[in-house]
Scaffold this motif. Structure first.
Motif, short mmCIF file in Angstrom:
data_model
loop_
_atom_site.label_atom_id
_atom_site.label_comp_id
_atom_site.label_asym_id
_atom_site.label_seq_id
_atom_site.Cartn_x
_atom_site.Cartn_y
_atom_site.Cartn_z
N GLU A 127 76.38 74.51 67.53
CA GLU A 127 77.28 74.50 68.68
C GLU A 127 77.82 75.90 68.89
O GLU A 127 78.34 76.52 67.96
N SER A 130 78.49 74.12 78.62
CA SER A 130 78.24 73.85 77.20
C SER A 130 79.20 72.81 76.66
O SER A 130 78.94 72.21 75.61
N ARG A 131 80.30 72.59 77.36
CA ARG A 131 81.30 71.58 76.95
C ARG A 131 81.12 70.28 77.72
O ARG A 131 81.96 69.39 77.65
N PRO A 180 85.07 64.63 78.41
CA PRO A 180 83.72 65.21 78.36
C PRO A 180 82.72 64.26 78.99
O PRO A 180 82.96 63.07 79.15
N GLU A 212 89.41 68.68 79.08
CA GLU A 212 88.99 67.46 78.37
C GLU A 212 90.07 66.39 78.41
O GLU A 212 89.78 65.19 78.50
N VAL A 223 89.78 74.68 78.03
CA VAL A 223 88.80 73.63 77.75
C VAL A 223 89.49 72.37 77.28
O VAL A 223 89.16 71.25 77.70
#
Length: 659
Positions: free
Chosen positions: A28, A456-457, A657, A652, A648
C-alpha cells in the motif's frame, strides 16, 4: 490506458533505489509517494556526462549529482532543514545554478520565489547570486538625488549566450523603461544589453546578446494597473524599437519562444491572428506575423527547446497530449517520435537535452504510471532506465477524458480518475477538485499526483476545465472573465451531473476539495448546490474577494480585479455577496478547513476571518491547523503529508471508502 510496450530498452541503471521498487509498489503506497516525488526534474550537464536531479528523502529536498556512465553519486547539495529546492540548471560542466526557497512551496501561492546559488560539484562550495543589485536615479527632476534599487526578478534565461554558458539573461522591468542585462554568475556583475521603452513581460535576445523583441506594456509614469500591451521588435541592436502589435490586454497574448526558421525571425506563440494560441513567426525586418501551426480546438500550451535553445516541438492537448514538429528532421524531434512509438499510450516528453553532446533524458508517464526517466542518445534506438519518479506509489487508477455541455451549451472538457479495480456500473464515492487558480492552465491527461492520491484510497476524482480556464482559446477564457463566482461552480456542477448520469459516481457520496482560489470555488459550489455535495474541504484558501478588491489601489488594479471577478463597477456590497466569508450562514455541508502557520506568523487573515464568521453563524466546521515547533519555524514535506492524512480521514468519515 495500458502501460507502454518498449521497442528497445536496456538495463535499469543509476542508483540502488531502483532495486526493490517492484516490491515497494506491491505494498500500500504511502502519502509521501504522491506528495513528494523521490526523483524529479533531471538535468543533463552540457557534456552529457552528469545528471543533476531534485530529490526528496526523509522529507528533505535536495539536489543530487550522478555520473551517467558509472551510476556513482558525485555529491549532494542540501541546505538547512526547511529550505526547499525550487529549480536548478547547469552553467558549465561542473557548476549548477540552484534556486532555494524557505519552507514548503505547497503552502504558498503564485510563482515560486527564492534566492539563487552557484554550486561547484567538485569543491562542494556555493555562493549566492545577484548580491550586487543594479541601481539608477529616478527620472523625476525633483528626485534626481535619490536612487531606486531593483530587486532581482526570477525571470532570467539560462544558456542564453554562445560564448559563456555561465552567464544568464536577466530582465529588470519598470513602468517606464525596462532593462535587459547579461549577468556574470562568477563575478556577480551586470552588462546592460538594452533599455526598452516598455514594462517587459518577456524578451527575445539572440545568443550574441542582441535584444530584438519584447512583449510588455507601454511606458507610464503611474505605477497603477495598465490595460494596454505591445509587441516591440527591431532588426539590429542599434535600431529603434518598432511596434508589431498593440491593443488591450484581453485582446491577445504573446510568448516569445526562440530563434525563427530563417534569418531575422523569431518563433512566437500568439492569438492575435486567430482564436487559439498557436505557433507563428515574427519577421524582424517589418514586424509582420506569419502563422505556422494552429490546433483545431485548443491552444498550444508548451514549447520545447534543445540544449542550444532552438525550437523542436510544441504541445497541445485535445483530450490527450499531441505534438507538432516545426522541423521534423531535428534530432530531438526524431527522438521524441521514436519514444512516442515505443512507449505507446503514454505521455512522453524530452525532459533534458545536453547542450554539447547527443544525450537526452526522456520523461515517460501514464495515467496510472507516476513516471520513469530514461537516458537516450540522439539518433539512437535504445534507452536506458535512470530513475523512477515515485517508486512508492501504488494502487493507482485509470484516467479518462470526458466532454459535456455547460448550461449555455459551451463545450466543456475534464477528466475522471477511477480507483483501481473499478467496474462499469459500480457507483464510486467521488472527490471534485476545482483548479487552484482563478484562470488556471488546463488540466490534461497523464499522471496527476493529487487525483491518484485520492484514487488510491478508493475515491473517484473529477476535474473540469471550467469557462475561464486557459488553453481553449480566447472565447472560452473570456466566457469566465467577470463570472468566476457563478460559472466556475456551475461548470463543476454540470460535470458532477455528467458522472452521476453515466452511473460512475454515487450522487450521495460526493465531496469537493479546493486549494487557494479553488477553496473559494468549492465553498460557493457547496452553498449553491448543497444537494450535490456531501462535504467540503478547503486548503490554504481564499475566502473574501471583497477584502482583496479593497486592498488593491484604485485607478487601475482594483478595477481590473473587479472586472475579472464580477464587473469593474461592482461596489463593496456586491463583492460581499460573492465572498464566502459573508455567506457563512448559508453553508449546510460538513466542512474541513486546512490552514498552515509557518515562519512564526499567525494564520492568514482570510482564514481567520472565515473561521470567525463560521463561529458567529454557529455553523459546524472543523479546522486543521498545520504548524511547526521547529526552531527555524518552517514547514516541511512532512507538514503536507500530515494535512492530507487528515483530509483523507475526513473524506472517509463522510463518504466512506469504495466497497
Amino acid at each position: 490506458m495500458g502501460r507502454a510496450t518498449r521497442t528497445s530498452v536496456i538495463g535499469l541503471a543509476l542508483y540502488a533505489l531502483l532495486v526493490g521498487s517492484t516490491a515497494t509498489a506491491a505494498q500500500e503506497s504511502d502519502l509521501s509517494a504522491f506528495l513528494s516525488p523521490s526523483f524529479d526534474n533531471p538535468r543533463l550537464s552540457p557534456d552529457g556526462k552528469h545528471v543533476a536531479v531534485r530529490r526528496v528523502a526523509q522529507d528533505r529536498p535536495f539536489v543530487e549529482i550522478y555520473n551517467v556512465a558509472t551510476s556513482e553519486s558525485l555529491g549532494t547539495f542540501i541546505m538547512e532543514e526547511g529550505i526547499g529546492i525550487g529549480d536548478h540548471l547547469w552553467g558549465d560542466n561542473r557548476r549548477l545554478l540552484i534556486q532555494v526557497r524557505r519552507g514548503d512551496e505547497f503552502w504558498t501561492s503564485g510563482p515560486a520565489r527564492g534566492n539563487w546559488l552557484r554550486y561547484d560539484i567538485e569543491t562542494g562550495k556555493n555562493h549566492r547570486l545577484f548580491q550586487n543589485t543594479p541601481r539608477r536615479p529616478l527620472s523625476a527632476p525633483r528626485l534626481l538625488w535619490r536612487t531606486r534599487f531593483y530587486a532581482f526578478s526570477d525571470h532570467f534565461v539560462g544558456h542564453a549566450f554562445d560564448d559563456d554558458p555561465n552567464d544568464v539573461l536577466v530582465i529588470f522591468p519598470d513602468t517606464r523603461d525596462s532593462w535587459v542585462s547579461r549577468y556574470d554568475t562568477r563575478r556577480d556583475r551586470y552588462d546592460r544589453l538594452a533599455d526598452v521603452p516598455s514594462e517587459i513581460f518577456d524578451v527575445y535576445a539572440d545568443q550574441q546578446g542582441r535584444v530584438l523583441a519584447t512583449w510588455g506594456q507601454p511606458p507610464s509614469a503611474s505605477r497603477t494597473y495598465k490595460d494596454q500591451v505591445q509587441l516591440l521588435y527591431r532588426r539590429g541592436a542599434n535600431d529603434e524599437f518598432k511596434t508589431a502589435l498593440a491593443g488591450h490586454i484581453d485582446e491577445f497574448d504573446v510568448d516569445l519562444v526562440a530563434t525563427g526558421p530563417r534569418k531575422d525571425s523569431v518563433y512566437i506563440l500568439e492569438n492575435a491572428t486567430g482564436p487559439y494560441l498557436g505557433l507563428s513567426v515574427l519577421d524582424l525586418t517589418d514586424g509582420s506575423i506569419e502563422a505556422v501551426f494552429r490546433p483545431g480546438r485548443t491552444d498550444v500550451i508548451r514549447t520545447y527547446l534543445d540544449g542550444k535553445r532552438q525550437l523542436y516541438a510544441v504541445r497541445y492537448d485535445d483530450h490527450f497530449p499531441q505534438f507538432h514538429y516545426p522541423d521534423p528532421n531535428h534530432p530531438a524531434a526524431a527522438l521524441h517520435r521514436f519514444a512516442m512509438a515505443g512507449f505507446r499510450n503514454m505521455d512522453v516528453e524530452v525532459a533534458s537535452l545536453a547542450r554539447d553532446a547527443p544525450q537526452a533524458i526522456l520523461d515517460v508517464r501514464g495515467d496510472s504510471e507516476p513516471g520513469m526517466y530514461y537516458l537516450a542518445e540522439l539518433g539512437g534506438n535504445e534507452v536506458k532506465g535512470l530513475f523512477r519518479r515515485a517508486p512508492g506509489a501504488a494502487n493507482l487508477g485509470a484516467r479518462h477524458p470526458i466532454e459535456f455541455p455547460a448550461a449555455d451549451g459551451t463545450r466543456l472538457t475534464g477528466y475522471v480518475t477511477l480507483p483501481s479495480g473499478h467496474t462499469e456500473g459500480n457507483r464510486a464515492p467521488f472527490v471534485v477538485l476545482p483548479a487552484d487558480d482563478m484562470f488556471p492552465l488546463p488540466t490534461t491527461w497523464g499522471y496527476h499526483d493529487q487525483s491518484q492520491l485520492f484514487a488510491s484510497r478508493g475515491f473517484g476524482v473529477l476535474e473540469v476545465n471550467t469557462r475561464g480556464a486557459l488553453g481553449f482559446g480566447r472565447e472560452r477564457h473570456s466566457a469566465g472573465v467577470g463570472h468566476v463566482a457563478t460559472r466556475g461552480p456551475a461548470d463543476l456542477g454540470a460535470g458532477v451531473e455528467t458522472v452521476v448520469a453515466k452511473g460512475t459516481a454515487d450522487p450521495d457520496r460526493i465531496c469537493i476539495v479546493g486549494r487557494h482560489f479553488g477553496a473559494y470555488t468549492a465553498l460557493l459550489a457547496s452553498m449553491r448546490r448543497p444537494a450535490q455535495y456531501r462535504c467540503a474541504v478547503t486548503i490554504s484558501g481564499t475566502y473574501d474577494v471583497a477584502a482583496i478588491r479593497k486592498f488593491l489601489p484604485a485607478g487601475g488594479a482594483r478595477e481590473r480585479f473587479a472586472g475579472q471577478v464580477a464587473s469593474a463597477g461592482a461596489d463593496d456590497a456586491a463583492f460581499r455577496e460573492i465572498s464566502p466569508r459573508y455567506l457563512a450562514a448559508r453553508i449546510d455541508t460538513p466542512l474541513l478547513i486546512v490552514e498552515a502557520v509557518q515562519l512564526g506568523r499567525t494564520m492568514p487573515t482570510q482564514a481567520r476571518e472565515m473561521i470567525r464568521a463560521l463561529k458567529n453563524a454557529d455553523i459546524p466546521h472543523e479546522v486543521h491547523e498545520v504548524s511547526t515547533t521547529r526552531t527555524n519555524r518552517l514547514l516541511t514535506h512532512a507538514s503536507r503529508r500530515e494535512a492530507y492524512a487528515r483530509i483523507v480521514s475526513f473524506l472517509e468519515e463522510h463518504l466512506g471508502p469504495q466497497p
